[in-house]
Design an enzyme around this catalytic site. Structure first.
Site, PDB file in Angstrom:
ATOM      1  N   CYS A   1       0.836  -1.206   0.000  1.00 48.98           N
ATOM      2  CA  CYS A   1       0.000   0.000   0.000  1.00 48.98           C
ATOM      3  C   CYS A   1       0.868   1.252   0.000  1.00 48.98           C
ATOM      4  CB  CYS A   1      -0.928  -0.018   1.222  1.00 48.98           C
ATOM      5  SG  CYS A   1      -1.943   1.458   1.368  1.00 48.98           S
TER       6      CYS A   1
ATOM      7  N   CYS B   1      -0.419   4.183   2.079  1.00 43.91           N
ATOM      8  CA  CYS B   1      -0.212   3.978   3.518  1.00 43.91           C
ATOM      9  C   CYS B   1       1.244   4.194   3.894  1.00 43.91           C
ATOM     10  CB  CYS B   1      -0.597   2.555   3.920  1.00 43.91           C
ATOM     11  SG  CYS B   1      -2.156   1.988   3.251  1.00 43.91           S
ATOM     12  N   ASP B   2       2.151   3.597   3.138  1.00 37.66           N
ATOM     13  CA  ASP B   2       3.535   3.501   3.599  1.00 37.66           C
ATOM     14  C   ASP B   2       4.523   4.367   2.826  1.00 37.66           C
ATOM     15  OD1 ASP B   2       2.679   1.704   5.485  1.00 37.66           O
ATOM     16  OD2 ASP B   2       3.041  -0.051   4.220  1.00 37.66           O
TER      17      ASP B   2
HETATM   18  C1  LIG Z   1       0.700  -3.597   5.034  1.00 38.51           C
HETATM   19  C2  LIG Z   1      -0.486  -2.671   5.118  1.00 38.51           C
HETATM   20  C3  LIG Z   1      -0.327  -1.411   5.634  1.00 38.51           C
HETATM   21  C4  LIG Z   1      -1.398  -0.537   5.704  1.00 38.51           C
HETATM   22  N1  LIG Z   1      -1.218   0.697   6.239  1.00 38.51           N
HETATM   23  C5  LIG Z   1      -2.252   1.564   6.307  1.00 38.51           C
HETATM   24  C6  LIG Z   1      -2.069   2.873   6.854  1.00 38.51           C
HETATM   25  O1  LIG Z   1      -0.964   3.272   7.234  1.00 38.51           O
HETATM   26  N2  LIG Z   1      -3.157   3.683   6.889  1.00 38.51           N
HETATM   27  C7  LIG Z   1      -4.392   3.296   6.444  1.00 38.51           C
HETATM   28  O2  LIG Z   1      -5.334   4.062   6.541  1.00 38.51           O
HETATM   29  N3  LIG Z   1      -4.584   2.062   5.919  1.00 38.51           N
HETATM   30  C8  LIG Z   1      -3.547   1.196   5.839  1.00 38.51           C
HETATM   31  N4  LIG Z   1      -3.723  -0.033   5.281  1.00 38.51           N
HETATM   32  C9  LIG Z   1      -5.062  -0.388   4.755  1.00 38.51           C
HETATM   33  C10 LIG Z   1      -5.984  -0.754   5.932  1.00 38.51           C
HETATM   34  O3  LIG Z   1      -5.343  -1.721   6.714  1.00 38.51           O
HETATM   35  C11 LIG Z   1      -7.311  -1.280   5.413  1.00 38.51           C
HETATM   36  O4  LIG Z   1      -7.908  -0.312   4.571  1.00 38.51           O
HETATM   37  C12 LIG Z   1      -8.270  -1.573   6.574  1.00 38.51           C
HETATM   38  O5  LIG Z   1      -7.690  -2.462   7.484  1.00 38.51           O
HETATM   39  C13 LIG Z   1      -9.570  -2.158   6.057  1.00 38.51           C
HETATM   40  O6  LIG Z   1     -10.364  -2.421   7.155  1.00 38.51           O
HETATM   41  P1  LIG Z   1     -11.547  -3.486   7.121  1.00 38.51           P
HETATM   42  O7  LIG Z   1     -12.136  -3.474   8.486  1.00 38.51           O
HETATM   43  O8  LIG Z   1     -12.417  -3.238   5.973  1.00 38.51           O
HETATM   44  O9  LIG Z   1     -10.858  -4.892   6.804  1.00 38.51           O
HETATM   45  P2  LIG Z   1      -9.623  -5.670   7.441  1.00 38.51           P
HETATM   46  O10 LIG Z   1      -8.737  -4.801   8.229  1.00 38.51           O
HETATM   47  O11 LIG Z   1      -9.069  -6.441   6.304  1.00 38.51           O
HETATM   48  O12 LIG Z   1     -10.313  -6.701   8.434  1.00 38.51           O
HETATM   49  C14 LIG Z   1     -11.079  -7.765   7.963  1.00 38.51           C
HETATM   50  C15 LIG Z   1     -11.418  -8.691   9.110  1.00 38.51           C
HETATM   51  O13 LIG Z   1     -12.287  -9.709   8.645  1.00 38.51           O
HETATM   52  C16 LIG Z   1     -11.861 -10.964   9.138  1.00 38.51           C
HETATM   53  N5  LIG Z   1     -12.349 -11.998   8.196  1.00 38.51           N
HETATM   54  C17 LIG Z   1     -11.970 -12.229   6.923  1.00 38.51           C
HETATM   55  N6  LIG Z   1     -12.672 -13.264   6.404  1.00 38.51           N
HETATM   56  C18 LIG Z   1     -13.516 -13.667   7.381  1.00 38.51           C
HETATM   57  C19 LIG Z   1     -14.519 -14.662   7.492  1.00 38.51           C
HETATM   58  N7  LIG Z   1     -14.822 -15.478   6.470  1.00 38.51           N
HETATM   59  N8  LIG Z   1     -15.187 -14.789   8.654  1.00 38.51           N
HETATM   60  C20 LIG Z   1     -14.917 -13.964   9.691  1.00 38.51           C
HETATM   61  N9  LIG Z   1     -14.008 -13.002   9.648  1.00 38.51           N
HETATM   62  C21 LIG Z   1     -13.313 -12.857   8.517  1.00 38.51           C
HETATM   63  C22 LIG Z   1     -10.354 -10.837   9.235  1.00 38.51           C
HETATM   64  O14 LIG Z   1      -9.821 -11.762  10.156  1.00 38.51           O
HETATM   65  C23 LIG Z   1     -10.230  -9.402   9.721  1.00 38.51           C
HETATM   66  O15 LIG Z   1     -10.368  -9.317  11.107  1.00 38.51           O
HETATM   67  C24 LIG Z   1      -2.676  -0.940   5.224  1.00 38.51           C
HETATM   68  C25 LIG Z   1      -2.843  -2.225   4.704  1.00 38.51           C
HETATM   69  C26 LIG Z   1      -1.777  -3.089   4.647  1.00 38.51           C
HETATM   70  C27 LIG Z   1      -1.966  -4.474   4.102  1.00 38.51           C
END
Ligand SMILES: Cc1cc2nc3c(=O)[nH]c(=O)nc-3n(C[C@H](O)[C@H](O)[C@H](O)COP(=O)(O)OP(=O)(O)OC[C@H]3O[C@@H](n4cnc5c(N)ncnc54)[C@H](O)[C@@H]3O)c2cc1C
Length: 366
Positions: free
Chosen positions: A148, A151-152
């Site tokens: 990302c 992000c980074d």
């Molecule tokens: C390396 C990295 C660095 C990042 N740095 C930043 C940053 O600095 N700033 C920023 O704003 N964003 C950053 N991001 C992006 C950010 O992490 C995501 O946009 C954000 O986490 C999305 O949130 P979410 O709740 O939609 O999903 P996620 O954080 O992906 O969470 C999804 C959840 O669903 C669960 N899950 C998945 N499948 C199932 C299932 N079948 N049943 C039950 N649970 C399930 C997972 O275990 C997880 O807990 C980064 C991403 C990455 C990969």
């Protein structure tokens, strides 16, 4: 075979920023949410707390002037959701039945029956699966390897450095172009001799003096140490088979994302990649009572703050729906928990048995 049934008004799937924000809001609204999260699984890329659990500095989440570590941020989200009474369950949901309300979710031992479902299962970045890519001690994830750029990219570790972007699609061109704001030089490594990206994105990248292309080449290994991070990559030219070491301070893997939506195939509307379709005006999916928030329905922004924002929207949508108020659907209709559809022009209401009545004070059958 499931042997216990749990009944709830609100079930949230996923404990990233979206799911936990939905939990904070629904718990504060006294809806007693049950948040179900998949156990940590490296292969499936699931972790309680979501994607931010695998990163280090988060500098762009509002409210933290000095930045915050990803896992620490998620710990705070969780504490806040717990404070208002969110119930947590760690389980794999192996099947869902969304054909009628209450919806049924099945684990190996429990059936969960719920009036509303908030899906916050996120999206997983696709990785190359090469040595050095994983988290320390096996690799340098969060310490020179990222998926990302937004992000980074601005982190000090990448500023004024030589960086490598892997990929040949729109995402790779976007990441490379963005990184040139900070990096000394960006090399795009692509396994073919032409790009898959759209013409406009290609043109932008070709015209950028800070971007160079390394064609017909794959990354075999990311080199460095856990202390110093990335120092280079081992490349292989696919035409000659020749291997070489290329010095760089960071690697951005930009080969796409996979939304975690396999569970809902055939039941919820998705785009070609598998992102859930929601209404522009709410987080409603095509099934009334099922809402989606965060990266699972967002192929564009994919940030923690936007995930949290839509998590809040999902909670308010679920609350409205349970309060018998209409919620906007992707079709443009609004729908109530009783199954009444209000047409997009607000002129008529279609009852569950198909009768159309005018949406006026004096409702009469027409
Ligand atoms: C390396 C990295 C660095 C990042 N740095 C930043 C940053 O600095 N700033 C920023 O704003 N964003 C950053 N991001 C992006 C950010 O992490 C995501 O946009 C954000 O986490 C999305 O949130 P979410 O709740 O939609 O999903 P996620 O954080 O992906 O969470 C999804 C959840 O669903 C669960 N899950 C998945 N499948 C199932 C299932 N079948 N049943 C039950 N649970 C399930 C997972 O275990 C997880 O807990 C980064 C991403 C990455 C990969």
């Amino acid at each position: 075979m499931a042997n216990e049934t749990i009944k709830r008004d609100v079930v949230i799937l996923g404990s990233g920023p979206a799911g936990l924000t939905a939990a904070i809001y629904t718990a504060r609204a006294n809806l007693k949410p049950l948040l179900i999260d998949a156990p940590a699984d490296a292969e499936k890329q699931t972790a309680p707390g979501g994607q931010l659990m695998i990163t280090t500095d988060v500098e762009n989440y509002p409210g933290f002037g000095e930045g915050i570590q990803g896992p620490e941020l998620m710990h705070e989200f969780r504490k806040q959701a717990q404070r208002f009474g969110t119930e947590f369950m760690e389980a794999w949901i192996r099947e869902v039945d969304l054909s009628e309300r209450p919806f049924q979710l099945y684990t190996d031992s429990v059936t969960i029956s719920t009036e509303t479902l908030i899906i916050a299962t996120g999206a997983s970045a696709k990785w190359l699966g090469i040595p050095g890519e994983a988290k320390v001690p096996d690799g340098f994830g969060g310490n020179g390897v990222s998926a990302c750029a937004t992000c980074d990219g601005p982190l000090p570790a990448f500023r004024k450095k030589v960086l490598v972007v892997v990929g040949g699609g729109d995402t790779a061109m976007e990441e490379a172009t963005f990184l040139t704001r900070y990096a000394a030089k960006v090399y795009v490594v692509h396994r073919r001799d032409k790009l898959r990206a759209s013409k406009i994105m290609q043109d932008k990248a070709f015209q950028n003096e800070k971007i160079e292309f390394i064609w017909n080449t794959t990354l075999e290994e990311i080199l460095g140490t856990p202390e110093d991070g990335v120092t280079g990559v081992r490349l292989r030219n696919l035409q000659t088979g020749e291997e070489s070491v290329f010095d760089c301070a960071g690697v951005f893997v930009a080969i796409g994302h996979k939304p975690n939506t396999d569970l809902f195939k055939g039941q919820l509307d998705m785009d070609d990649v598998g992102y859930l379709k929601t209404s522009g005006h709410s987080t409603a999916t095509n099934i009334p009572g099922v809402f989606a928030c965060g990266d699972v329905q967002d192929s564009v922004y994919r940030q923690a703050v936007t995930a949290a924002g839509t998590g809040c929207m999902s909670a308010i949508d679920a609350e409205r729906y349970l309060d018998h108020l209409p919620v906007a659907m992707p079709s443009g209709d609004e729908v109530t928990i009783e199954g009444e559809h209000i047409t997009p022009d607000h002129k008529a209401i279609i009852t569950p048995d198909g009768h159309m009545i005018p949406n006026t004070d004096e409702r009469e059958s027409v």
